[in-house]
Design a protein around this motif. Structure first.
Motif, short mmCIF file in Angstrom:
data_model
loop_
_atom_site.label_atom_id
_atom_site.label_comp_id
_atom_site.label_asym_id
_atom_site.label_seq_id
_atom_site.Cartn_x
_atom_site.Cartn_y
_atom_site.Cartn_z
N LEU A 130 -1.56 40.87 -23.68
CA LEU A 130 -2.76 40.67 -24.49
C LEU A 130 -3.17 41.91 -25.26
O LEU A 130 -3.75 41.81 -26.35
N THR A 131 -2.91 43.10 -24.71
CA THR A 131 -3.37 44.33 -25.37
C THR A 131 -2.34 44.92 -26.32
O THR A 131 -2.71 45.68 -27.22
N THR A 132 -1.07 44.60 -26.13
CA THR A 132 -0.04 45.12 -27.04
C THR A 132 0.58 44.03 -27.90
O THR A 132 1.21 44.33 -28.91
N TYR A 161 7.04 19.68 -14.42
CA TYR A 161 7.95 20.00 -15.53
C TYR A 161 8.16 21.51 -15.61
O TYR A 161 7.28 22.29 -15.23
N HIS A 162 9.30 21.91 -16.14
CA HIS A 162 9.56 23.31 -16.45
C HIS A 162 9.02 23.62 -17.84
O HIS A 162 9.09 22.79 -18.76
N LEU A 163 8.50 24.84 -18.01
CA LEU A 163 7.92 25.26 -19.29
C LEU A 163 8.27 26.73 -19.52
O LEU A 163 7.72 27.61 -18.87
N ASP A 164 9.19 26.99 -20.44
CA ASP A 164 9.65 28.36 -20.70
C ASP A 164 9.14 28.80 -22.07
O ASP A 164 9.77 28.55 -23.10
N MET A 165 8.01 29.49 -22.08
CA MET A 165 7.41 29.92 -23.33
C MET A 165 8.19 31.08 -23.96
O MET A 165 8.17 31.25 -25.18
N THR A 166 8.86 31.88 -23.14
CA THR A 166 9.64 32.98 -23.69
C THR A 166 10.76 32.45 -24.56
O THR A 166 10.99 32.92 -25.68
N TRP A 167 11.46 31.47 -24.06
CA TRP A 167 12.58 30.92 -24.82
C TRP A 167 12.14 29.97 -25.93
O TRP A 167 12.94 29.58 -26.78
N ASP A 176 1.26 26.83 -27.60
CA ASP A 176 1.32 27.27 -29.00
C ASP A 176 0.60 28.60 -29.19
O ASP A 176 1.05 29.46 -29.94
N TRP A 177 -0.53 28.79 -28.49
CA TRP A 177 -1.29 30.03 -28.63
C TRP A 177 -0.49 31.20 -28.08
O TRP A 177 -0.42 32.26 -28.71
N VAL A 178 0.10 31.04 -26.90
CA VAL A 178 0.86 32.13 -26.29
C VAL A 178 2.08 32.49 -27.14
O VAL A 178 2.35 33.67 -27.42
N VAL A 179 2.82 31.48 -27.57
CA VAL A 179 4.03 31.74 -28.37
C VAL A 179 3.67 32.39 -29.70
O VAL A 179 4.38 33.28 -30.18
N ASP A 180 2.57 31.95 -30.30
CA ASP A 180 2.15 32.55 -31.57
C ASP A 180 1.60 33.96 -31.37
O ASP A 180 1.79 34.83 -32.21
N LYS A 181 0.93 34.19 -30.24
CA LYS A 181 0.28 35.48 -29.98
C LYS A 181 1.27 36.58 -29.65
O LYS A 181 1.09 37.74 -30.07
#
Length: 379
Positions: free
Chosen positions: A172-174, A221-227, A151-156
């Motif tokens: 993280l910087t952009t 498990y597979h985890l695709d945060m981009t999608w 949730d943090w990565v997708v929101d960030k």
């Protein structure tokens, strides 16, 4: 929106190995070498891994043994060395190597380029540590940690439509990155939280793609945060809205193969996460409420029969019952998603109810079903 844009260039620039006593010594003059003593293939793998992980740009290694075996197998040896740390492998931009042999002693000189410097990685580590201290608590188990990081990565992050930001440092910087940046940042955060994690690569309909794999309770498990971070254009505006999704959250091989393909060998992902949460809820009474909440928060409960509408006839019956009970809304998963646009008005008409309605629906996972919310207006 389906997103790709990563570059598989970690081994793209490869200078074919040259072997022989007649090789001119000035061929190696461009390398500033830090020499190591001769060793076996296993020692060579460890030395290569050490140099790559410390971001060495120019280094020299020595090998004692059959020069032809070395030449034929060096590419595989490099691949094995890189496999020790996915983060290093996926920030390596390119490398060149040459081999020079005298009898059974071979000198390997390697030049490498990286997308992220050691200083930048240090910044990533510091920012990751601070983020984890904010979103992870001592009471969380591994399942809760994975969701918090997801949730943090997708929101960030937002997807980098310019296709220029490939690293966790860029992310993280952009605040933007392509799939490789998402995967690298997720890798850092999950590994720092004690979660076994890999970076997977393959292809989707629009091209090359990268995502993560994680191990929870002994299952991969597979985890695709981009999608899981789709960009949605709001109707009538040019504003893009990033929405959190769990359509590609902890999926099996079978579920991912609906629109992801891969050729490398990865741990088998065979256990349904929904089934695993149900099992844990029934066997771990101390954490039962945690697993129940995860099931609801991830929307996995919509796949259960009591929340699923399987046909036009069933949809008509549910509408009639909702109106009789004067419900103001309906929320369900409709199995035949492609037919919903015609089935919904047909069901209301055939139900013979005096009520106005508005509906919102979106794809549920990648099985063709739709998650539907209907508002009922009795005025």
């Amino acid at each position: 929106m389906r997103k790709t844009g990563w570059k598989i260039t970690a081994v793209a620039a490869l200078l074919a190995a040259s072997i022989g006593l007649n090789m001119k010594s000035d061929l190696f003059s461009v390398f500033a070498s830090a020499s190591s003593s001769g060793g076996t293939i296993d020692q060579l793998e460890e030395e290569l891994a050490s140099h790559f992980q410390s971001r060495s740009e120019h280094f020299t290694l020595q090998y004692k043994g059959d020069k032809h075996k070395l030449s034929d197998g060096l590419q595989n040896t490099i691949n094995v060395a890189l496999s020790q740390d996915d983060y290093t492998a996926y920030i390596l931009d390119s490398y060149l190597y040459t081999i020079r042999s005298w009898g059974n002693l071979s000198t390997i000189k390697l030049e490498a380029r990286y997308r992220e410097t050691t200083e930048q990685t240090a910044v990533v580590d510091e920012m990751v540590s601070k983020a984890i201290s904010r979103i992870i608590t001592p009471q969380m188990n591994e399942h809760e940690k994975v969701k918090a990081i997801h949730d943090w990565v997708v929101d960030k992050l937002q997807y980098d439509e310019t296709l220029k930001h490939y690293t966790a440092y860029d992310a993280l910087t952009t605040g933007t990155a392509v799939c490789q940046g998402y995967s690298l940042l997720a890798y850092k955060m999950l590994k720092a939280s004690g979660i076994p994690v890999l970076i997977a690569e393959g292809k989707v309909k629009t091209g090359d793609h990268a995502w993560n794999m994680v191990e929870l309770s002994g299952n991969w498990y597979h985890l695709d945060m981009t999608w899981d971070d789709p960009v949605v254009k709001q109707a009538g505006t040019q504003q893009a809205e990033s929405r959190l999704s769990y359509n590609y959250y902890l999926k099996t091989d079978e579920e991912m193969r609906a629109d992801h393909q891969w050729v490398k060998s990865y741990p088998a992902a065979t256990q349904s996460y929904s089934s695993e949460l149900s099992r844990l809820e029934s066997t771990d009474s101390a954490k039962a409420d945690v697993y129940e909440k995860l099931t609801t928060d991830l929307g996995l409960h919509w796949a259960e029969p009591e929340h699923t509408v399987a046909s036009l006839v069933e949809l008509e019956q549910d509408i009639r019952e909702a109106v009789m009970e004067e419900q103001t809304s309906m929320h369900f998963r409709y199995l035949h998603g492609s037919e919903l646009a015609t089935d919904l008005p047909t069901a209301f008409k055939q139900a013979h109810v005096s009520v106005r309605y508005s509906a919102h629906y979106e794809p549920y996972g990648n099985d063709g079903s739709m998650l539907v919310q209907v508002q009922l207006d009795y005025q």
